[in-house]
Design a protein around this motif. Structure first.
Motif, short mmCIF file in Angstrom:
data_model
loop_
_atom_site.label_atom_id
_atom_site.label_comp_id
_atom_site.label_asym_id
_atom_site.label_seq_id
_atom_site.Cartn_x
_atom_site.Cartn_y
_atom_site.Cartn_z
N PHE A 37 -2.90 -37.71 -13.59
CA PHE A 37 -2.59 -39.03 -13.06
C PHE A 37 -3.12 -40.06 -14.05
O PHE A 37 -3.93 -39.75 -14.92
N ARG A 38 -2.70 -41.30 -13.86
CA ARG A 38 -3.25 -42.37 -14.69
C ARG A 38 -3.37 -43.64 -13.86
O ARG A 38 -2.65 -43.82 -12.86
N GLN A 39 -4.28 -44.51 -14.28
CA GLN A 39 -4.48 -45.76 -13.58
C GLN A 39 -4.73 -46.87 -14.58
O GLN A 39 -5.71 -46.83 -15.33
N ALA A 40 -3.83 -47.84 -14.58
CA ALA A 40 -3.98 -49.02 -15.43
C ALA A 40 -4.73 -50.09 -14.65
O ALA A 40 -4.73 -50.08 -13.41
N PRO A 41 -5.35 -51.04 -15.34
CA PRO A 41 -6.10 -52.09 -14.65
C PRO A 41 -5.23 -52.84 -13.64
O PRO A 41 -4.12 -53.26 -13.96
N ARG A 45 -3.24 -45.70 -8.82
CA ARG A 45 -3.20 -44.46 -9.59
C ARG A 45 -1.79 -43.87 -9.51
O ARG A 45 -1.23 -43.70 -8.43
N GLU A 46 -1.26 -43.52 -10.66
CA GLU A 46 0.15 -43.12 -10.79
C GLU A 46 0.24 -41.66 -11.22
O GLU A 46 -0.49 -41.22 -12.11
N ALA A 92 -3.94 -46.65 -20.03
CA ALA A 92 -4.52 -46.40 -18.72
C ALA A 92 -5.70 -45.45 -18.87
O ALA A 92 -5.92 -44.88 -19.95
N VAL A 93 -6.42 -45.28 -17.78
CA VAL A 93 -7.38 -44.19 -17.68
C VAL A 93 -6.64 -43.00 -17.09
O VAL A 93 -5.99 -43.11 -16.05
N GLN A 117 -10.00 -42.77 -21.22
CA GLN A 117 -9.22 -43.93 -21.59
C GLN A 117 -8.21 -43.60 -22.69
O GLN A 117 -8.56 -42.95 -23.69
N VAL A 118 -6.99 -44.05 -22.50
CA VAL A 118 -5.95 -44.01 -23.52
C VAL A 118 -5.45 -45.43 -23.71
O VAL A 118 -5.04 -46.09 -22.74
#
Length: 122
Positions: A37-41, A45-46, A92-93, A117-118
């Protein structure tokens, strides 16, 4: 109980590639379905990708389909996310997740890593 630790990622220019790793300890990953999953500021969470314990089932989110590849090496107790053709909106993280019974796109996984972090610059 499994513990998950992500590594890799970092900063890359748009169009570049990165690989994330998720190493497990405390149990064998062969028992678990795995996901990223990823989560942008400021965003929820996606779902990014998931693979079943045997790798027979794999699914990707629409935003990464054709660019990202999930894989697993059960002998190394590690899951990977190869990310190609990266875009600034991929910033995102990124989190890996595991569950013994659930496989899918929802955040129903029992175990989570701490995140990595990416950042993709334009």
């Amino acid at each position: 109980q499994v513990q998950l630790v992500e590594s890799g990622g970092g900063l890359v220019q748009s169009g570049g590639s990165l690989r994330l790793s998720c190493a497990a300890s405390g149990d064998t990953l062969l028992r678990y379905h795995m996901a990223w999953f990823r989560q942008a500021p400021g965003k929820e969470r996606e779902f990014v990708s998931a693979t079943s314990w045997s790798s027979s089932l794999t699914i990707y989110g629409d935003s990464v389909k054709g660019r990202f590849t999930i894989s697993r090496d059960n002998a190394k107790n590690t899951v990977y996310l190869q990310m190609n053709s990266l875009k600034p909106e991929d910033t995102a993280v990124y989190y890996c997740a595991a569950d013994r019974f659930y496989w899918g796109t929802n955040r129903n996984y029992d175990y989570w890593g701490q995140g990595r972090q990416v950042t993709v610059s334009s």
